[in-house]
Write a protein that holds these residues in place. Structure first.
Motif, short mmCIF file in Angstrom:
data_model
loop_
_atom_site.label_atom_id
_atom_site.label_comp_id
_atom_site.label_asym_id
_atom_site.label_seq_id
_atom_site.Cartn_x
_atom_site.Cartn_y
_atom_site.Cartn_z
N UNK A 177 -8.49 5.96 -11.45
CA UNK A 177 -8.05 5.76 -10.07
C UNK A 177 -9.22 6.00 -9.13
N UNK A 178 -9.68 4.94 -8.51
CA UNK A 178 -10.76 5.06 -7.53
C UNK A 178 -10.25 5.72 -6.24
N UNK A 179 -11.18 6.35 -5.53
CA UNK A 179 -10.96 6.93 -4.21
C UNK A 179 -9.92 8.04 -4.21
N UNK A 180 -9.89 8.80 -5.30
CA UNK A 180 -9.11 10.04 -5.31
C UNK A 180 -9.94 11.10 -4.61
N UNK A 230 -10.99 3.10 3.02
CA UNK A 230 -9.91 2.99 4.00
C UNK A 230 -8.82 2.01 3.54
N UNK A 231 -9.24 0.91 2.90
CA UNK A 231 -8.26 -0.04 2.38
C UNK A 231 -7.40 0.58 1.28
N UNK A 232 -7.96 1.56 0.57
CA UNK A 232 -7.22 2.15 -0.55
C UNK A 232 -6.01 2.95 -0.09
N UNK A 233 -5.93 3.25 1.22
CA UNK A 233 -4.84 4.06 1.75
C UNK A 233 -3.82 3.24 2.51
N UNK A 234 -3.87 1.91 2.37
CA UNK A 234 -2.87 1.08 3.04
C UNK A 234 -2.55 -0.13 2.17
#
Length: 479
Positions: A100-103, A136-140
């Motif tokens: 999982x990227x961007x943890x 930022x895209x990973x959170x939406x």
């Protein structure tokens, strides 16, 4: 009270003969851009179905993750590489899957990683432009193929320790209040808790300490200046093994902190049957023997299959239903809720993006509204859809041709069915009636010219979907 009812009756009286009403004339002549600007400026009530950590825009998360002056002195890292540092089967597919990227981790957790694992992470403040955009895209939910599984199984797991910082969450609460104030809301009832928060060194905050952090932040001048009254519901994750014990602790904590917490909300995926509503009936009956009733607003009907979860939620004592999408398939409960004191919290954009409806036209919202079931619009996890309350209003008016009476009833219901104390509730209702009357007179006098100073947020979900907003405008970008 007579004055209040007279003011609230203003909109209803004006709606008589809706095809001759000024709002009908405006709808026929307005393009989408004018309709959106009108609805952005329209006075609104409150947001009753709002998950605090899900309601924060990615830009806000980045700002607070990288600004130690605002976040309590924390430093954060995020995973930008996968170097196969753990063997297959070692937490590969658990709550926080390895792949999982961007943890996101705080520095104290990062320091405990192996050298190989540390090499997978990078300070959030050191991300390059491409990494920052991807973070930022990973959170939406911003891609066509993303939906329910992406939301439930990766967004929260990525946030991870960013959501365990009480200073960030308190700051986010105020940011939400400021943004909602620009849209004409005056009440926010958000869902959050006070446990599982960690200090920079990894030690745990006491729940009372976290509650005081929220209280102190809400008392600061910039929060008060928003004019938004904020209260909280304590969330219960409904499907965990010890949920009954959790409910007992939460119930007693809310009872002891009623100035800040006004209710309890059972959250979590309804398609996990371990969280079915009747599981909690014995616990609630035991608690109500000794403790004055704590209001309940429970997620129910946010599921694909027909079932009786809404009915069973009412049996628990809930007076507000979150989502209620499958209520339409339970005719007995549907009839029970007509012209009642139960409210359904409607989340149009959430239900579309999480695939509980394939198209807005499938949504049962207009059936509930026009059958006499009290409804109010809300934003759910708006930061993860990049949306706002105006987006919900725009969809409702454009897709379902709401009359002025129907439109204004949504804000009125959101205040009438809030869990805030009666005195504050009456003040909010009176204020809404006055604001609505002023707005109507202003618009009837000056039309869209009177709204020339209204600048909607430029990158809302609806702005993108309908290409309504001028993204190149520096003024728009500032909002």
């Amino acid at each position: 009270m007579g004055c209040l009812f007279a003011l609230l009756g203003f909109a209803a009286d004006a709606a008589a003969g809706p095809r001759q009403h000024w709002f009908e004339t405006f709808k026929r002549s307005a393009d989408d851009r004018d309709l959106y600007r009108f609805l952005y400026a329209l006075p609104k009530g409150g947001d009753l179905h709002n998950h605090l950590t899900g309601s924060n825009f990615s830009e806000w998360w980045y700002e607070l993750a990288t600004d130690k002056a605002l976040n309590g002195g924390y430093e954060y890292y995020t995973r930008v590489r996968i170097d196969n540092c753990v063997g297959y089967g070692q937490d590969m597919f658990g709550f926080a899957p390895y792949l999982l990227y961007f943890r996101n981790l705080q520095a104290s957790s990062y320091q405990k990683l192996s050298e190989c694992e540390q090499g997978e992470y990078k300070k959030i403040s050191a991300l390059n432009a491409a990494e920052k955009a991807a973070w930022m895209d990973s959170l939406r939910l911003d891609k066509q193929h993303e939906g329910r599984e992406e939301f439930f199984q990766t967004h929260w797991q990525r946030l991870n320790e960013l959501g365990r910082n009480p200073y960030i969450n308190a700051e986010m609460l105020v940011k939400n209040m400021q943004a909602f104030a620009r849209e004409g809301l005056t009440y926010l009832e958000t869902m959050e808790g006070t446990r599982f928060y960690t200090r920079p060194d990894g030690s745990t905050f006491a729940p009372d300490e976290v509650a005081d952090i929220f209280r102190q932040r809400l008392a600061e001048p910039d929060a008060v200046a928003t004019g938004v009254t904020a209260r909280m519901q304590y969330y219960l994750l409904r499907f965990i093994d010890n949920a009954e014990e959790d409910l007992e602790w939460i119930y007693r904590f809310v009872d002891a902190n009623r100035d800040l917490f006004v209710g309890i909300n059972m959250v979590g995926r309804e398609d996990n049957d371990k969280g079915h509503p009747r599981r909690f009936l014995p616990t609630l009956r035991k608690l109500r023997r000794d403790i004055p009733g704590v209001p309940l607003a429970i997620h129910a009907g946010e599921v694909d299959e027909p079932n009786h979860h809404v009915r069973d939620t009412l049996l628990l004592g809930a007076t507000r239903i979150g989502h209620g999408v499958n209520l339409i398939d339970d005719p007995d409960t549907l009839l029970l809720m007509r012209n009642s004191d139960y409210l359904v919290e409607i989340n149009l954009i959430s239900n579309l993006l999480l695939e509980y409806v394939d198209d807005y036209r499938e949504h049962p919202f207009p059936e509930y509204l026009r059958m006499g079931i009290p409804v109010a619009l809300s934003t759910d996890d708006r930061g993860m859809w990049d949306s706002n309350m105006t987006d919900e209003y725009f969809v409702a008016v454009k897709e379902f041709n709401l009359s002025w009476k129907e439109l204004t009833s949504l804000a009125h219901n959101s205040l009438k069915h809030s869990f805030v104390d009666d005195e504050t509730k009456q003040e909010l209702l009176q204020d809404y009636a006055r604001r609505l009357e002023r707005f109507q007179k202003r618009f009837q006098r000056s039309g869209m010219q009177g709204l020339s100073d209204v600048v909607p947020r430029s990158h809302s979900f609806i702005c993108q979907q309908y290409a309504l907003c001028d993204f190149s405008s520096p003024v728009m970008a500032a909002h």
